[in-house]
Design a protein around this motif. Structure first.
Motif, PDB file in Angstrom:
ATOM      1  N   ILE A  51       7.178  80.065  27.241  1.00 45.44           N
ATOM      2  CA  ILE A  51       6.296  79.419  28.221  1.00 45.44           C
ATOM      3  C   ILE A  51       4.864  79.386  27.700  1.00 45.44           C
ATOM      4  CG2 ILE A  51       5.318  79.575  30.555  1.00 45.44           C
ATOM      5  CD1 ILE A  51       8.248  78.680  30.515  1.00 45.44           C
ATOM      6  N   ARG A  52       4.397  80.497  27.167  1.00 45.71           N
ATOM      7  CA  ARG A  52       3.020  80.547  26.634  1.00 45.71           C
ATOM      8  C   ARG A  52       2.847  79.556  25.486  1.00 45.71           C
ATOM      9  NH1 ARG A  52       3.718  86.142  27.893  1.00 45.71           N
ATOM     10  NH2 ARG A  52       4.509  86.576  25.813  1.00 45.71           N
ATOM     11  N   GLU A  53       3.843  79.460  24.609  1.00 47.08           N
ATOM     12  CA  GLU A  53       3.755  78.517  23.492  1.00 47.08           C
ATOM     13  C   GLU A  53       3.715  77.077  23.981  1.00 47.08           C
ATOM     14  OE1 GLU A  53       6.719  79.248  20.492  1.00 47.08           O
ATOM     15  OE2 GLU A  53       6.148  81.346  20.324  1.00 47.08           O
ATOM     16  N   VAL A  54       4.525  76.762  24.987  1.00 43.45           N
ATOM     17  CA  VAL A  54       4.524  75.403  25.540  1.00 43.45           C
ATOM     18  C   VAL A  54       3.160  75.096  26.155  1.00 43.45           C
ATOM     19  CG1 VAL A  54       5.486  73.930  27.367  1.00 43.45           C
ATOM     20  CG2 VAL A  54       7.020  75.232  25.893  1.00 43.45           C
ATOM     21  N   VAL A  55       2.610  76.019  26.931  1.00 42.50           N
ATOM     22  CA  VAL A  55       1.301  75.804  27.557  1.00 42.50           C
ATOM     23  C   VAL A  55       0.215  75.669  26.483  1.00 42.50           C
ATOM     24  CG1 VAL A  55      -0.466  76.851  29.046  1.00 42.50           C
ATOM     25  CG2 VAL A  55       1.948  76.873  29.746  1.00 42.50           C
ATOM     26  N   ASP A  56       0.246  76.508  25.466  1.00 43.57           N
ATOM     27  CA  ASP A  56      -0.721  76.403  24.363  1.00 43.57           C
ATOM     28  C   ASP A  56      -0.605  75.046  23.668  1.00 43.57           C
ATOM     29  OD1 ASP A  56      -1.630  78.993  24.841  1.00 43.57           O
ATOM     30  OD2 ASP A  56      -0.526  79.879  23.159  1.00 43.57           O
ATOM     31  N   MET A  57       0.625  74.621  23.413  1.00 41.74           N
ATOM     32  CA  MET A  57       0.865  73.362  22.724  1.00 41.74           C
ATOM     33  C   MET A  57       0.344  72.185  23.555  1.00 41.74           C
ATOM     34  SD  MET A  57       4.466  72.224  20.893  1.00 41.74           S
ATOM     35  CE  MET A  57       5.383  72.966  22.194  1.00 41.74           C
ATOM     36  N   ILE A  58       0.627  72.194  24.857  1.00 40.91           N
ATOM     37  CA  ILE A  58       0.155  71.117  25.727  1.00 40.91           C
ATOM     38  C   ILE A  58      -1.375  71.121  25.765  1.00 40.91           C
ATOM     39  CG2 ILE A  58       0.071  70.300  28.123  1.00 40.91           C
ATOM     40  CD1 ILE A  58       3.034  71.252  28.353  1.00 40.91           C
ATOM     41  N   GLY A  59      -1.976  72.292  25.824  1.00 40.09           N
ATOM     42  CA  GLY A  59      -3.438  72.378  25.797  1.00 40.09           C
ATOM     43  C   GLY A  59      -4.009  71.779  24.525  1.00 40.09           C
ATOM     44  N   PHE A  60      -3.379  72.067  23.397  1.00 39.12           N
ATOM     45  CA  PHE A  60      -3.825  71.528  22.113  1.00 39.12           C
ATOM     46  C   PHE A  60      -3.696  70.006  22.084  1.00 39.12           C
ATOM     47  CE2 PHE A  60      -2.818  70.132  17.785  1.00 39.12           C
ATOM     48  CZ  PHE A  60      -3.968  70.522  17.126  1.00 39.12           C
ATOM     49  N   PHE A  61      -2.514  69.491  22.471  1.00 38.28           N
ATOM     50  CA  PHE A  61      -2.292  68.039  22.458  1.00 38.28           C
ATOM     51  C   PHE A  61      -3.292  67.323  23.352  1.00 38.28           C
ATOM     52  CE2 PHE A  61       2.552  68.809  22.000  1.00 38.28           C
ATOM     53  CZ  PHE A  61       2.410  69.032  20.646  1.00 38.28           C
ATOM     54  N   THR A  62      -3.397  67.787  24.579  1.00 35.90           N
ATOM     55  CA  THR A  62      -4.221  67.067  25.545  1.00 35.90           C
ATOM     56  C   THR A  62      -5.703  67.144  25.196  1.00 35.90           C
ATOM     57  OG1 THR A  62      -4.147  68.965  27.061  1.00 35.90           O
ATOM     58  CG2 THR A  62      -2.552  67.199  27.421  1.00 35.90           C
ATOM     59  N   ARG A  63      -6.130  68.249  24.656  1.00 39.63           N
ATOM     60  CA  ARG A  63      -7.544  68.373  24.270  1.00 39.63           C
ATOM     61  C   ARG A  63      -7.844  67.415  23.110  1.00 39.63           C
ATOM     62  NH1 ARG A  63     -11.602  71.056  25.989  1.00 39.63           N
ATOM     63  NH2 ARG A  63     -10.042  72.195  27.125  1.00 39.63           N
ATOM     64  N   ASN A  64      -7.032  67.452  22.067  1.00 38.43           N
ATOM     65  CA  ASN A  64      -7.289  66.611  20.896  1.00 38.43           C
ATOM     66  C   ASN A  64      -7.032  65.139  21.171  1.00 38.43           C
ATOM     67  OD1 ASN A  64      -8.142  68.452  18.738  1.00 38.43           O
ATOM     68  ND2 ASN A  64      -6.219  69.448  19.228  1.00 38.43           N
ATOM     69  N   HIS A  65      -5.958  64.822  21.829  1.00 34.96           N
ATOM     70  CA  HIS A  65      -5.643  63.423  22.116  1.00 34.96           C
ATOM     71  C   HIS A  65      -6.557  62.864  23.195  1.00 34.96           C
ATOM     72  CE1 HIS A  65      -1.305  64.071  20.464  1.00 34.96           C
ATOM     73  NE2 HIS A  65      -2.237  64.190  19.548  1.00 34.96           N
ATOM     74  N   GLY A  66      -7.008  63.726  24.099  1.00 37.64           N
ATOM     75  CA  GLY A  66      -7.903  63.274  25.160  1.00 37.64           C
ATOM     76  C   GLY A  66      -9.191  62.669  24.634  1.00 37.64           C
ATOM     77  N   ARG A  67      -9.653  63.163  23.502  1.00 36.06           N
ATOM     78  CA  ARG A  67     -10.878  62.612  22.901  1.00 36.06           C
ATOM     79  C   ARG A  67     -10.695  61.133  22.541  1.00 36.06           C
ATOM     80  NH1 ARG A  67     -10.763  67.800  19.592  1.00 36.06           N
ATOM     81  NH2 ARG A  67     -12.066  69.185  20.811  1.00 36.06           N
ATOM     82  N   PHE A  68      -9.563  60.813  21.934  1.00 40.52           N
ATOM     83  CA  PHE A  68      -9.290  59.421  21.568  1.00 40.52           C
ATOM     84  C   PHE A  68      -9.052  58.568  22.812  1.00 40.52           C
ATOM     85  CE2 PHE A  68      -7.884  61.534  17.587  1.00 40.52           C
ATOM     86  CZ  PHE A  68      -8.718  60.868  16.715  1.00 40.52           C
ATOM     87  N   ILE A  69      -8.267  59.094  23.733  1.00 40.65           N
ATOM     88  CA  ILE A  69      -7.945  58.335  24.938  1.00 40.65           C
ATOM     89  C   ILE A  69      -9.212  58.015  25.721  1.00 40.65           C
ATOM     90  CG2 ILE A  69      -6.701  58.394  27.136  1.00 40.65           C
ATOM     91  CD1 ILE A  69      -4.644  60.275  25.693  1.00 40.65           C
TER      92      ILE A  69
END
Length: 186
Positions: A127-145
């Motif tokens: 669960i922690r890894e999934v939450v960390d991964m989603i945080g990473f994706f959304t933070r980095n991809h959010g900049r482009f979006i």
């Protein structure tokens, strides 16, 4: 202790500050866990929502649903095709989950469903890894979006920025992304 409370407890041990929201009445009562992420460089708040969808029978699987609505909205409708095209490109990088666009709101969100045999038995590290991964994706991809929402860049410029950084979008059906974007623009 419920599965969602167990998830909250495991995330608290990792430095997150989850909040259990009020239950939503449906066929079965679902509780939503809200996990705030730190604000981005523009001070926008990101929150991940986690729900456990219980099994319908003893031998059925359960779903742990993760979703995040990006904290920005579209400035002008002219960029909608570019937003959708960019989300398609970003999704090709993701090992789990997907970005989506809702035309009614208009907003971009991220979703992932973890299928488990029992939510109470899921390894807290997963669960922690999934939450960390989603945080990473959304933070980095959010900049482009966000930049595409504001009309600062388009899908072609997005690809160019990635190429400058040495990142190539995985080909789809053997077609390079540059050819695919150019073909869609003509």
């Amino acid at each position: 202790m419920t599965a969602i409370e167990r998830i909250a407890e495991s995330l608290e041990g990792s430095g997150y500050k989850p909040v259990l929201a009020d239950s939503v009445e449906t066929q079965k009562s679902l509780s939503t866990l809200v996990v705030p992420f730190r604000p981005d460089e523009l001070g926008r708040e990101y929150s991940l929502f986690i729900e456990v969808m219980p099994a319908e029978s003893q031998d059925a699987v359960e779903f742990i649903h993760f979703s995040l609505i990006y904290p920005f909205v579209i400035d002008h409708v002219d960029c909608v095709p570019e937003v959708i095209r960019t989300l398609f490109l970003l999704n090709r990088f993701l090992p789990v989950g997907r970005h989506q666009f809702c035309e009614q709101t208009p907003a971009v969100f991220f979703q992932y469903q973890l299928v488990v045999s029992g939510a109470m038995t899921v390894d807290p590290d997963l669960i922690r890894e999934v939450v960390d991964m989603i945080g990473f994706f959304t933070r980095n991809h959010g900049r482009f979006i966000s930049r595409i929402f504001q009309g600062e860049i388009n899908a072609e410029q997005f690809i160019e920025e990635l190429e400058v950084k040495g990142i190539a979008i995985p080909p789809l059906f053997g077609i390079s992304e540059r050819n695919e974007v150019n073909a869609s623009l003509s």
